[in-house]
Every structure is written in structure tokens, then in C-alpha cells.
Motif scaffolding. Structure first.
Motif, mmCIF file in Angstrom:
data_model
loop_
_atom_site.group_PDB
_atom_site.id
_atom_site.type_symbol
_atom_site.label_atom_id
_atom_site.label_comp_id
_atom_site.label_asym_id
_atom_site.label_seq_id
_atom_site.Cartn_x
_atom_site.Cartn_y
_atom_site.Cartn_z
ATOM 1 N N HIS A 173 0.851 -1.195 0.000
ATOM 2 C CA HIS A 173 0.000 0.000 0.000
ATOM 3 C C HIS A 173 0.884 1.242 0.000
ATOM 4 C CE1 HIS A 173 -2.879 -2.863 1.818
ATOM 5 N NE2 HIS A 173 -3.762 -2.134 1.170
ATOM 6 N N VAL A 174 0.357 2.304 -0.554
ATOM 7 C CA VAL A 174 0.962 3.616 -0.399
ATOM 8 C C VAL A 174 0.007 4.403 0.497
ATOM 9 C CG1 VAL A 174 1.727 5.709 -1.543
ATOM 10 C CG2 VAL A 174 2.081 3.497 -2.654
ATOM 11 N N VAL A 175 0.522 4.887 1.629
ATOM 12 C CA VAL A 175 -0.298 5.563 2.626
ATOM 13 C C VAL A 175 0.005 7.055 2.616
ATOM 14 C CG1 VAL A 175 -0.884 5.673 5.081
ATOM 15 C CG2 VAL A 175 -0.247 3.469 4.050
ATOM 16 N N ALA A 176 -1.070 7.853 2.505
ATOM 17 C CA ALA A 176 -0.939 9.312 2.539
ATOM 18 C C ALA A 176 -2.196 9.902 3.141
ATOM 19 C CB ALA A 176 -0.715 9.867 1.137
ATOM 20 N N SER A 177 -2.032 10.794 4.097
ATOM 21 C CA SER A 177 -3.168 11.469 4.753
ATOM 22 C C SER A 177 -4.201 10.478 5.277
ATOM 23 C CB SER A 177 -3.829 12.446 3.773
ATOM 24 O OG SER A 177 -2.910 13.413 3.335
ATOM 25 N N GLY A 178 -3.719 9.358 5.821
ATOM 26 C CA GLY A 178 -4.603 8.361 6.412
ATOM 27 C C GLY A 178 -5.315 7.472 5.407
#
Length: 81
Positions: free
Chosen positions: A39-44
Motif C-alpha cells: 500500500h501507499v499511505v498518505a493522509s490516512g
């Protein structure tokens, strides 16, 4: 001009967005077309990275938690024959 034909048997898997990469597989794992690679996680929010080909995961090109950009290679496969 003639030459030998060469077959490239590797494939790069790309980040699905910009953010922190979280792998879901390890080197030498077999992945199927559509398998979750991480996964790529950004801003939750999590954006899945799926295998776009089947094969053996030869290595990760991004460390767990590393900041990656959209379309940056994060892993590479040796393709199934």
C-alpha cells in the motif's frame, strides 16, 4: 544488420500514488496477477499496489515507510514462463 533476439523477463511494479510505501510481500514470494504487493499511505488513506503480472518477487525497490512518488518503481518481478 542481424543480431540475437533477447527476451526481457523482468517487470517493475509501480507506486499507485505519492505517500509512504508499506509492503505486503517479501523477496522470493510468488505473486499472481492482481496480488496485493503493498500500500501507499498518505493522509490516512491507503492506495493498494497490485501485481500487474504474475511471477516471483525478486526484490523491493522501496523500504517499508519510504516516501515514494506516483508511478515510482517499488518492486520488481521475474515473470512467470
Amino acid at each position: 544488420m542481424s543480431g540475437d533476439a533477447a527476451e526481457i523477463n523482468t517487470w517493475l511494479l509501480l507506486a499507485s500514488s505519492t505517500g509512504r510505501f508499506r509492503p505486503a510481500v517479501a523477496a522470493d514470494d510468488w505473486v499472481y496477477l492482481g496480488s496485493l504487493v503493498g500500500h501507499v499511505v498518505a493522509s490516512g488513506r491507503e492506495s493498494p499496489v497490485h501485481a500487474t503480472r504474475a511471477g516471483t518477487l525478486m526484490g523491493l525497490l522501496a523500504d517499508d515507510g519510504q516516501l515514494v512518488r506516483d508511478a515510482q518503481p517499488v518492486a520488481w518481478l521475474e515473470l512467470a514462463s
